[in-house]
Design an enzyme around this catalytic site. Sequence first.
Site, PDB file in Angstrom:
ATOM      1  N   ASP A  80      17.576   4.009  -0.612  1.00  0.00           N
ATOM      2  CA  ASP A  80      17.900   5.430  -0.739  1.00  0.00           C
ATOM      3  C   ASP A  80      17.255   6.272   0.367  1.00  0.00           C
ATOM      4  OD1 ASP A  80      18.753   7.894  -2.278  1.00  0.00           O
ATOM      5  OD2 ASP A  80      16.584   8.154  -2.382  1.00  0.00           O
ATOM      6  N   LEU A  86      18.268  14.618  -4.357  1.00  0.00           N
ATOM      7  CA  LEU A  86      19.092  15.486  -3.526  1.00  0.00           C
ATOM      8  C   LEU A  86      19.261  14.967  -2.098  1.00  0.00           C
ATOM      9  CD1 LEU A  86      17.694  18.944  -4.682  1.00  0.00           C
ATOM     10  CD2 LEU A  86      19.897  17.952  -5.257  1.00  0.00           C
ATOM     11  N   ARG A  87      18.768  13.764  -1.833  1.00  0.00           N
ATOM     12  CA  ARG A  87      18.902  13.231  -0.474  1.00  0.00           C
ATOM     13  C   ARG A  87      20.366  13.102  -0.072  1.00  0.00           C
ATOM     14  NH1 ARG A  87      14.513   9.492  -1.370  1.00  0.00           N
ATOM     15  NH2 ARG A  87      12.658  10.265  -0.301  1.00  0.00           N
ATOM     16  N   GLY A  88      21.196  12.665  -0.998  1.00  0.00           N
ATOM     17  CA  GLY A  88      22.612  12.492  -0.691  1.00  0.00           C
ATOM     18  C   GLY A  88      23.260  13.797  -0.252  1.00  0.00           C
ATOM     19  N   VAL A 124      21.781  14.780   3.340  1.00  0.00           N
ATOM     20  CA  VAL A 124      22.242  13.930   4.432  1.00  0.00           C
ATOM     21  C   VAL A 124      23.718  14.165   4.722  1.00  0.00           C
ATOM     22  CG1 VAL A 124      22.645  11.538   5.128  1.00  0.00           C
ATOM     23  CG2 VAL A 124      20.476  12.161   4.089  1.00  0.00           C
TER      24      VAL A 124
END
Length: 369
Positions: A208, A289-291, A294
């Site tokens: 992830d 919230l990385r998705g 990015v």
Amino acid sequence: MTTDSGQVTKRRAVFPFTAIVGQEEMKLALLLNVIDPKVGGVMIMGDRGTGKSTTIRALADLLPEIEVVADDPFNSHPSDIELMSDEVKERLTQQQEIPVARKKVLMVDLPLGATEDRVCGTIDIEKALSEGVKAFEPGLLAKANRGILYVDEVNLLDDHLVDVLLDSAASGWNTVEREGISIRHPARFVLVGSGNPEEGELRPQLLDRFGMHAEIHTVKDPVLRVQIVEQRSAFDQNPQEFLAQHQADQEALQTKLVTAQELLPSVQIDYDLRVQISQVCSELDVDGLRGDLVTNRAAKALAAFEGRTEATVDDISRVVTLCLRHRLRKDPLESIDSGSKVQKVFCRVFGIAEPEELGSVNGRPAGVR
């Protein structure tokens, strides 16, 4: 590639990036990370012998020279405070003269057997105690600052080392602490990992942390396979002639990347599109919230690459699978692959008709146009 002096023969010949056939998904992910390193790196998973290492070396060779502080082991930027070591900052505050040099962007290979000291650097405790100075021996992270750090077979690397790499890549700094002595230096690099799924998967929480995940496969089309073999044979027989044939394309792409880096700060993405990106992440049950972050950054980097200041639905479509496929929770009973699942949800949320072939991104390879 030419240098500032116009010579092409000084360095060891590297297969040109623009001559690489196929693997558009991997090439696009790498280019977007060069335009915006905050995308967070690329994890490339695929079969052996599919040109992973060749492509990454070609990318490093393609990039223009950068300005560095001449006598600094961390490739510090001569004017950007965020990319300077503490020692260079100190010299600036004392108004000392800072010598500037130009050097190629480095691609640092991290060997599988590397120790933490080799990666992070070491502090000579004895010298520090006896002479009262911070005696630091820089590691691979120092060498990779402002460059590319490549970890082949990252899925076989010790999890602790992967943690260290990802922490440095995310924060842009490497901190080494020994016996109460602490030293830190800038470590802002594009992290590229590659591996073969047959040799084991990365833990989901580590996977992830990579911004993008590119899947590459052995080319099946016999015509394309012949083209790849002929390209490689021509390069091996006469590297300089082969490089000369692709020099114009290389320089054009290099200029396009530099322009994109300069344009990136002014690229916008509409609020409604940002909400829809987050809706896709929510419906896919992506943790954290990385998705979202990015996907936004990658779409803006793609817009900058194509010379636009407004990211579009098409930009999002071309990067969303790369940004989200590795963040989905694995269901062993599910037959649909993660990339197709991302595209299905994306098309539903954005009100777009699903392409006939969901194996490709938006019905066509997500590549460099």
